[in-house]
Design a protein around this motif. Structure first.
Motif, short mmCIF file in Angstrom:
data_model
loop_
_atom_site.label_atom_id
_atom_site.label_comp_id
_atom_site.label_asym_id
_atom_site.label_seq_id
_atom_site.Cartn_x
_atom_site.Cartn_y
_atom_site.Cartn_z
N ALA A 184 60.88 44.45 62.87
CA ALA A 184 60.44 43.80 61.64
C ALA A 184 61.61 43.66 60.67
CB ALA A 184 59.31 44.61 61.00
N ALA A 185 62.47 44.69 60.62
CA ALA A 185 63.65 44.61 59.76
C ALA A 185 64.61 43.53 60.26
CB ALA A 185 64.36 45.97 59.73
N GLN A 186 64.74 43.40 61.58
CA GLN A 186 65.56 42.33 62.15
C GLN A 186 65.05 40.96 61.72
OE1 GLN A 186 65.68 43.02 66.43
NE2 GLN A 186 67.90 43.23 66.35
N LYS A 187 63.74 40.80 61.78
CA LYS A 187 63.14 39.52 61.40
C LYS A 187 63.38 39.22 59.93
CE LYS A 187 58.78 36.97 61.76
NZ LYS A 187 57.35 37.05 62.18
N LYS A 188 63.28 40.24 59.09
CA LYS A 188 63.52 40.05 57.66
C LYS A 188 64.98 39.67 57.41
CE LYS A 188 59.84 43.07 55.91
NZ LYS A 188 59.54 44.33 55.19
N LEU A 189 65.89 40.26 58.18
CA LEU A 189 67.30 39.90 58.03
C LEU A 189 67.54 38.44 58.38
CD1 LEU A 189 69.48 42.87 59.38
CD2 LEU A 189 69.47 41.90 57.09
N ALA A 190 66.89 37.97 59.45
CA ALA A 190 67.02 36.56 59.84
C ALA A 190 66.49 35.66 58.73
CB ALA A 190 66.28 36.30 61.14
N GLN A 191 65.36 36.04 58.14
CA GLN A 191 64.79 35.25 57.04
C GLN A 191 65.72 35.28 55.82
OE1 GLN A 191 61.04 37.26 56.66
NE2 GLN A 191 60.03 36.03 58.22
N TYR A 192 66.33 36.45 55.58
CA TYR A 192 67.24 36.56 54.45
C TYR A 192 68.45 35.65 54.63
CZ TYR A 192 70.94 38.36 51.48
OH TYR A 192 71.98 38.45 50.59
N ARG A 193 69.00 35.61 55.84
CA ARG A 193 70.15 34.74 56.10
C ARG A 193 69.80 33.29 55.79
NH1 ARG A 193 70.77 38.20 60.78
NH2 ARG A 193 72.69 39.46 60.61
N GLN A 194 68.64 32.85 56.25
CA GLN A 194 68.24 31.47 55.99
C GLN A 194 68.04 31.21 54.50
OE1 GLN A 194 68.09 28.72 58.01
NE2 GLN A 194 69.10 30.09 59.45
#
Length: 690
Positions: free
Chosen positions: A198-208
């Motif tokens: 879930a933290a990985q997914k949030k990081l991907a969203q943050y990058r975008q």
């Protein structure tokens, strides 16, 4: 109990372990009523009509059945799953052969692919225990050792699985205790893994979100506000310097006067001695925040494609930053250099005698007028005079920043000038006089379609990639000509274009390969864009950190010739990944082409702001990457911990043995006796009914 040959025991993770006394090492055919594959899907749908048909992708790497994407078929042909079955992936890439999961009541009645093998176990064998053990054999790489490799995939036949894969069988009661303990331990581990993902997914969203804010101007809104603030006090005229140390800023380099801050001007008595090299390494490890900020602009050929080195020994001295190609040294000075002018003057005299130019800035100059510092470095690299002050009476600033529209006009002027110079050189080479009206043949760059595009911040302007930059498409030299390959020219395939910086390529071509194909050498700082591919490739981008050619499946955008930071274009295209993919043409294989790439709209900000955007995004992405690495390390540790738990379970070390348990050998004897007393069903349909 079965005997296994050397091939079966090679790479077997429990080959050197003596199992507990009440355990047996068996083949799956001894403890199962059926080991057989499913059927090919044929016509299928994804709308849920018919019978769900499980495929290799429906068993995940954790050994669980994943129903996020399920195909359905008209009927099961009587070949169905029921609770207590075990589903084994028999055909896949060699790395994925052997993924295994237990079938629950949720999957009852589902059909399954011919790339999956159903193992239907005898009474007394726990399906979760069996599935976990087989999946561990996949995790440890044992199944990869046992599979048969084909051209594009690998497989393990039902016969091989049933007869030659070792299986450790404990007493029935102990199987139950092991499964209960595994569920307890692995459920906690799974919860932790879920949080990490879930933290990985949030990081991907943050990058975008970060990229979107950057290319829309939101990220630099505060930066623009600070730029419009009243200027700092004027420099002290009595010193004849840009500004007094630690009190203000400069608009041009200081006169050559000192070494770098924090000992950068330190010297050794010999040329590049081990002691001096060690000192240089120590200085690199202890960069000041000001040095670090400038290095982020200069490193990895980010600044116009020029290669800089930091804390570089030169003779007896160590300089802050040097570009050997242009013989240019850039120094950042702390306030202590005001008291060591004699030493600094001698130092600079020696460096200049070696043919170097020295640009020197106070640390506080970088903090106050970073853009003026970068502009001065840029001009020095291009052997241009630094921009003259152009004060605005209304604003009282030392330099009026170039707007995006002015930058675009300059880019277009320079592009036309380069084209005309190239045409004149061609006429001269051919011994021809330029014909009348030859300048009218200039191919005007593509202009953007701005309809429907959002409003940009003040000073920005919409352009198109083909308007601001030259766009080229490469080619693949003939594979039939061995002399075209393995030369000294890097050649990029579209598979290497994947949100990265390219410093080396998998393949190279020769001069002959270059001459006999339509590819070209792209300059350092070019941005490559993947144009073809149903998977992730189309729309991905990369920055060239080396001169390289490319194939026909990616476009090369020659950014570096314009002065625009390649990273800015890279971040823009990264932020537009999904939009770019939707802009493809074609039916069977959607693809981009040169014309489509040239028309891609692109927000051109003032050069100084683009540099600020790149620096801000770089810093934030570095932080995100650091968090990503920490998460990946934690996930790897979780995988290792999972393997350790499973190894302990199937080595008889997870739960204590109970001498009162019925031994596995007794269970096997009972299975044999029941089989001998019951006629064996003939044919698959009969086995299904049984």
């Amino acid at each position: 109990m079965s005997d296994f040959n050397d091939e079966a025991m090679q790479s077997y993770p429990f080959a050197d372990i003596t199992p507990p006394l009440n355990w047996c090492l068996v083949a799956l055919e001894e403890i199962s009523t059926d080991v057989s594959p499913g059927f090919a899907s044929g016509k299928h749908n994804t709308d849920g009509a018919g019978v769900p048909h499980l495929r290799p992708m429906n068993v995940d790497r954790g050994g669980q059945i994943d129903l996020n994407v399920v195909k359905s078929v008209a009927g099961s042909n009587g070949i169905e799953l029921r609770p207590g079955d075990v589903l084994f992936n028999n055909t896949n890439s060699a790395e994925l052969i052997g993924k295994t999961a237990a079938v629950s009541a949720r999957e009852a009645g589902f059909a399954f692919s011919n790339h999956m093998t159903r193992i239907r176990l005898e009474f007394g064998v726990n399906s979760v225990f069996a599935a976990r053990q087989l999946h561990l054999l996949w995790m440890t790489g044992y199944m990869k050792h046992r599979c048969t490799n084909h051209v594009n995939q690998a497989s393990i036949s039902s016969k091989t699985l049933a007869k030659t894969i070792p299986f450790l069988l404990p007493p029935r009661a102990e199987q139950t205790r092991i499964v209960a303990k595994l569920e307890e331990l692995l459920s906690d581990l799974d919860a932790g893994v879920a949080e990490l993902k879930a933290a990985q997914k949030k990081l991907a969203q943050y990058r975008q979100s970060l990229l979107k804010a950057a290319v829309e101007g939101a990220l630099t809104a505060e930066w623009r506000a600070q730029r419009s603030a009243p200027p700092l006090p004027n420099p002290s005229p009595s010193r004849g310097e840009g500004l007094e140390p630690e009190t203000g800023a400069i608009l041009a380099p200081l006169p050559p006067r000192g070494g770098g801050a924090g000992g950068e001007g330190a010297h050794s008595s010999q040329l590049t001695t081990p002691t001096q090299q060690g000192h240089a390494r120590a200085l690199r490890s202890a960069q000041t925040p000001t040095e670090h900020a400038l290095w982020q602009q200069l490193r990895a050929k980010r600044f116009g494609g020029f290669k800089f080195r930091r804390q570089q020994p030169l003779g007896r001295y160590i300089v802050d930053f040097v570009c050997f190609e242009q013989r240019l040294i850039v120094e950042l000075d702390g306030g202590q250099h005001a008291d060591q002018q004699n030493y600094d003057a001698a130092r600079d005299a020696w460096l200049q005698a070696q043919g170097y130019r020295v640009l020197r800035f106070w640390n506080n100059a970088w903090h106050a007028q970073q853009d003026a510092v970068l502009d001065a470095v840029w001009c020095a690299l291009h052997d241009e005079a630094p921009p003259l002050p152009n004060p605005s009476p209304a604003r009282g600033e030392g330099l009026e920043p170039e707007t995006g529209a002015q930058l675009l006009a300059r880019i277009l002027t320079e592009r036309r000038a380069r084209w005309e110079a190239k045409q004149l050189a061609r006429f001269q080479q051919q011994g021809k006089v330029p014909p009348k009206g030859w300048q009218t043949k200039y191919p005007e760059p593509v202009q953007p379609d701005t309809s429907g595009l959002p409003e940009l911040p003040q000073g920005w302007v919409w352009s198109a990639l083909g308007e601001s930059f030259q766009v080229e498409v490469g080619a693949t030299p003939s594979r039939k000509e061995s002399g075209y390959w393995d030369g000294g020219i890097p050649w990029v395939s579209s598979g290497e274009v994947r949100f990265s910086r390219i410093t080396q390529t998998k393949e190279t071509i020769s001069e002959a390969g270059l001459r006999n194909s339509s590819t070209q050498i792209n300059p350092v700082g070019s941005v490559l864009l993947g144009m073809i591919g149903e998977g992730k490739t189309r729309g991905q981008v990369a920055i060239l950190d080396v001169e390289a050619t490319n194939n026909q499946n990616c476009a090369a955008i020659w950014v570096s010739a314009s002065g625009v930071p390649p990273e800015y274009v890279y971040y823009w295209l990264w932020s537009q990944y999904e939009v770019t993919r939707r802009g493809s043409s074609g039916n069977n294989q959607p693809a981009l082409n040169k014309a489509i790439v040239e028309r891609i709209p692109f927000p051109l900000a003032p050069l100084t702001e683009m540099r600020a955007i790149v620096q801000l995004v770089d810093c934030e992405l570095d932080r995100a990457d650091e968090q990503e690495r920490a998460i990946e390390l934690a996930l790897k540790q979780s995988t290792a911990q999972r393997q350790n738990i499973l190894r302990a379970a199937f080595a008889g070390q997870l739960v204590p043995q109970d001498p009162n348990d019925e031994p596995a050998s007794v269970l096997l004897e009972r299975i044999r006796a029941e089989r001998a007393a019951t006629p064996k069903p003939r044919g698959r349909k009969a086995r299904e009914r049984a």
